[in-house]
Design an enzyme around this catalytic site. Structure first.
Site, short mmCIF file in Angstrom:
data_model
loop_
_atom_site.label_atom_id
_atom_site.label_comp_id
_atom_site.label_asym_id
_atom_site.label_seq_id
_atom_site.Cartn_x
_atom_site.Cartn_y
_atom_site.Cartn_z
N LYS A 119 0.83 -1.22 0.00
CA LYS A 119 0.00 0.00 0.00
C LYS A 119 0.86 1.26 0.00
CE LYS A 119 -4.43 -1.50 1.74
NZ LYS A 119 -5.47 -1.36 2.75
N LYS A 206 -4.87 -9.05 -7.27
CA LYS A 206 -6.05 -9.22 -6.42
C LYS A 206 -7.20 -8.28 -6.86
CE LYS A 206 -6.10 -7.54 -2.27
NZ LYS A 206 -5.88 -7.16 -0.88
N LYS A 209 -10.79 -2.77 -4.21
CA LYS A 209 -11.59 -1.55 -4.28
C LYS A 209 -10.78 -0.42 -4.92
CE LYS A 209 -13.56 -2.54 0.24
NZ LYS A 209 -13.34 -2.34 1.65
P1 TYM Z 1 -10.84 -5.11 3.80
O1 TYM Z 1 -11.85 -4.07 4.09
O2 TYM Z 1 -9.73 -4.80 2.84
O3 TYM Z 1 -11.58 -6.41 3.25
C1 TYM Z 1 -12.68 -6.97 3.94
C2 TYM Z 1 -12.64 -8.49 3.82
O4 TYM Z 1 -12.67 -8.87 2.43
C3 TYM Z 1 -11.58 -9.76 2.16
N1 TYM Z 1 -11.11 -9.50 0.78
C4 TYM Z 1 -10.99 -10.46 -0.14
N2 TYM Z 1 -11.22 -11.79 -0.08
C5 TYM Z 1 -11.01 -12.49 -1.23
N3 TYM Z 1 -10.57 -11.92 -2.39
C6 TYM Z 1 -10.33 -10.60 -2.48
N4 TYM Z 1 -9.92 -10.05 -3.63
C7 TYM Z 1 -10.53 -9.80 -1.31
N5 TYM Z 1 -10.38 -8.47 -1.05
C8 TYM Z 1 -10.74 -8.32 0.25
C9 TYM Z 1 -10.51 -9.38 3.18
O5 TYM Z 1 -9.59 -10.43 3.38
C10 TYM Z 1 -11.35 -9.10 4.41
O6 TYM Z 1 -11.67 -10.30 5.08
N6 TYM Z 1 -7.91 -5.13 7.84
C11 TYM Z 1 -9.14 -5.58 7.29
C12 TYM Z 1 -10.35 -5.19 8.11
C13 TYM Z 1 -10.25 -5.47 9.57
C14 TYM Z 1 -10.41 -6.73 10.18
C15 TYM Z 1 -10.23 -6.47 11.59
C16 TYM Z 1 -10.66 -8.01 9.72
C17 TYM Z 1 -10.01 -4.55 10.53
N7 TYM Z 1 -10.00 -5.14 11.77
C18 TYM Z 1 -10.30 -7.51 12.49
C19 TYM Z 1 -10.74 -9.04 10.66
C20 TYM Z 1 -10.56 -8.78 12.02
C21 TYM Z 1 -9.32 -5.04 5.89
O7 TYM Z 1 -8.73 -4.06 5.54
O8 TYM Z 1 -10.23 -5.70 5.15
#
Ligand code: TYM
Length: 343
Positions: A119, A206, A209
Site C-alpha cells: 500500500k 487481487k 476496491k
Molecule cells: P478489507 O476491508 O480490505 O476487506 C474486507 C474483507 O474482504 C476480504 N477480501 C478479499 N477476499 C477475497 N478476495 C479478495 N480479492 C478480497 N479483497 C478483500 C478481506 O480479506 C477481508 O476479510 N484489515 C481488514 C479489516 C479489519 C479486520 C479487523 C478483519 C479490521 N479489523 C479484524 C478481521 C478482524 C481489511 O482491511 O479488510
C-alpha cells in the site's frame, strides 16, 4: 450488565473497511462466510472506519460508505438480531487497546507486513503512521472481544498471525503467575474456494476496491447488465477449460473464474472443474453470469431498500454499539489493571 467472557467461549470477530464499493472478493472471501458462521458461533462484525482513515478520505463520502457497507452486510444475510454489527469508532476501547498494543508490538514485526509494503509502495516516507501501525489496531479489534475465530480472505492472514504474536507477548509480559493466559490466540478462518478473488482484467492481481479500472471487479451494487458485461469482457485465454488442477494452476484467469463459480455455488473447485473440463469460455461464461446475477441481484436490491432509510441503519449500528461496549469495556478494564494503571 456487562458480559464477562472466558477464554474457552468461541467467538467470531471480523471487520470490513468502509472505503468505496464492496466487491465480489469481499463477499466471497469474507461476508458469505460470516453469514454461515454466525448460525453456530456468537459473532461480532464491524465497519472499521478507523482503519479507513489510514489513507485520506473525503469526510462526506466516508459517511456514505459507512451506510452503504452496513447495508451491504445486512443485505447479504448478517442477522443483526443474532450477531453484533457496529461501527468501530463508536467503541473507543478499540483505540485505547491499540495504544497499549503499540507498546507490546515490536517494530520488527510490523516491518514484515507485506500489505503495508504494497500500500505504501515507493512513497513509504509519506505514508501515515496509522497505515504502518494499522495491524496493531486490527489486533486490538479482535482481542478486545477475546475472539477465537476470525473469518477473512487470504490477504489478512499475516495480520492475524501478528495478532497472535501480540496476544502471546501480552500474555508473557502481563499474565500473573499461576493464572490462565489473559488472551487466547485467535485462529484465522480462510474458507471456501475464493479466498483470494483476482482482478477480472489480470488473473495475477487481487480484485480490489482501489483498482483504477471498474471493469476489474464486480461491485455488490452493479446492475445485471454491468455484471454481465464485466464477465463477458473478463480476460481469458484461447484454450478450453482443462482436465486437471495442475493444468488449471498455470492459467490464472481460468482458475479465478472457476474459483468464483465454485464459491458462488458452494461447491469444490474439483467438482467445478469436472463440470466444465473440455468446454470453452463461450459455454462457461454465460453460466457464470447467470449464477453471479442470481446471487448478487437480491443483495443489491435489498441494499437499495435499506439505503432509503439511513436513520434506521444508524439505529441498528447504535444497538450494535451498545452490545459491543458491554463486551469490550470489562476486557479493557482488566487489561489496564494488568498493565498497572489505576482504574
Ligand atoms: P478489507 O476491508 O480490505 O476487506 C474486507 C474483507 O474482504 C476480504 N477480501 C478479499 N477476499 C477475497 N478476495 C479478495 N480479492 C478480497 N479483497 C478483500 C478481506 O480479506 C477481508 O476479510 N484489515 C481488514 C479489516 C479489519 C479486520 C479487523 C478483519 C479490521 N479489523 C479484524 C478481521 C478482524 C481489511 O482491511 O479488510
Amino acid at each position: 450488565m456487562k458480559n464477562e467472557i472466558t477464554n474457552n467461549q468461541k467467538r467470531i470477530f471480523s471487520g470490513i473497511q468502509p472505503t468505496g464499493n464492496l466487491h465480489l472478493g469481499n463477499y466471497l472471501g469474507a461476508i458469505k462466510n460470516w453469514v454461515n458462521l454466525q448460525r453456530d458461533i456468537p459473532s461480532i462484525f464491524s465497519i472499521v472506519d478507523l482503519h479507513a482513515i489510514t489513507v485520506p478520505q473525503d469526510p462526506m463520502k466516508l459517511r456514505d460508505s459507512i451506510h452503504e457497507v452496513t447495508a451491504a452486510i445486512i443485505a447479504s444475510g448478517v442477522d443483526v438480531k443474532k450477531s453484533i454489527l457496529f461501527n468501530q469508532s463508536s467503541v473507543k476501547e478499540h483505540t485505547e487497546l491499540a495504544w497499549i498494543f503499540n507498546c507490546v508490538c515490536r517494530i520488527g514485526w510490523l516491518n514484515r507486513m507485506t500489505q503495508f509494503k504494497e500500500k505504501a509502495g515507493k512513497n513509504r516516507e509519506k505514508a501515515t503512521v496509522g497505515l504502518y501501525s494499522y495491524p496493531v489496531l486490527m489486533a486490538a479489534d479482535i482481542l478486545l472481544y477475546k475472539a477465537t475465530h476470525v473469518p477473512v480472505g487470504e490477504d489478512q492472514k499475516q495480520h492475524i498471525e501478528l495478532a497472535r504474536d501480540i496476544a502471546s507477548a501480552f500474555n508473557s509480559m502481563f499474565t500473573k503467575e499461576n493464572e490462565e493466559d489473559f488472551f487466547s490466540l485467535p485462529e484465522p478462518q480462510i474458507l471456501g474456494t475464493a479466498t483470494r478473488v483476482m482482478s477480472l482484467r489480470d488473473g495475477t492481481k487481487k480484485m480490489s476496491k482501489s483498482d483504477a479500472s471498474d471493469a476489474s471487479r464486480i461491485n455488490l451494487t452493479d446492475t445485471k447488465e454491468q455484471i454481465s458485461n464485466k464477465i463477458k469482457k473478463a480476460k481469458t485465454d484461447p484454450n478450453p477449460l482443462p482436465e486437471t488442477m495442475d493444468e488449471l494452476k498455470s492459467r490464472p484467469e481460468a482458475l479465478n473464474l472457476l474459483n468464483i463459480y465454485a464459491a458462488l455455488s458452494s461447491q469444490t473447485i474439483s467438482i467445478t472443474l469436472e463440470q466444465f473440463s473440455g468446454k470453452g469460455f463461450s459455454h462457461f461464461k454465460p453460466l457464470l453470469i447467470e449464477l453471479a446475477v442470481e446471487t448478487l441481484s437480491p443483495i443489491s436490491s435489498e441494499m437499495r431498500v435499506l439505503l432509503k432509510d439511513t436513520k434506521e441503519i444508524d439505529k441498528i449500528l447504535k444497538i450494535g454499539e451498545e452490545k459491543a461496549k458491554n463486551i469490550a469495556e470489562p476486557v479493557l478494564k482488566k487489561v489496564k489493571n494488568l498493565v498497572g494503571f489505576i482504574n
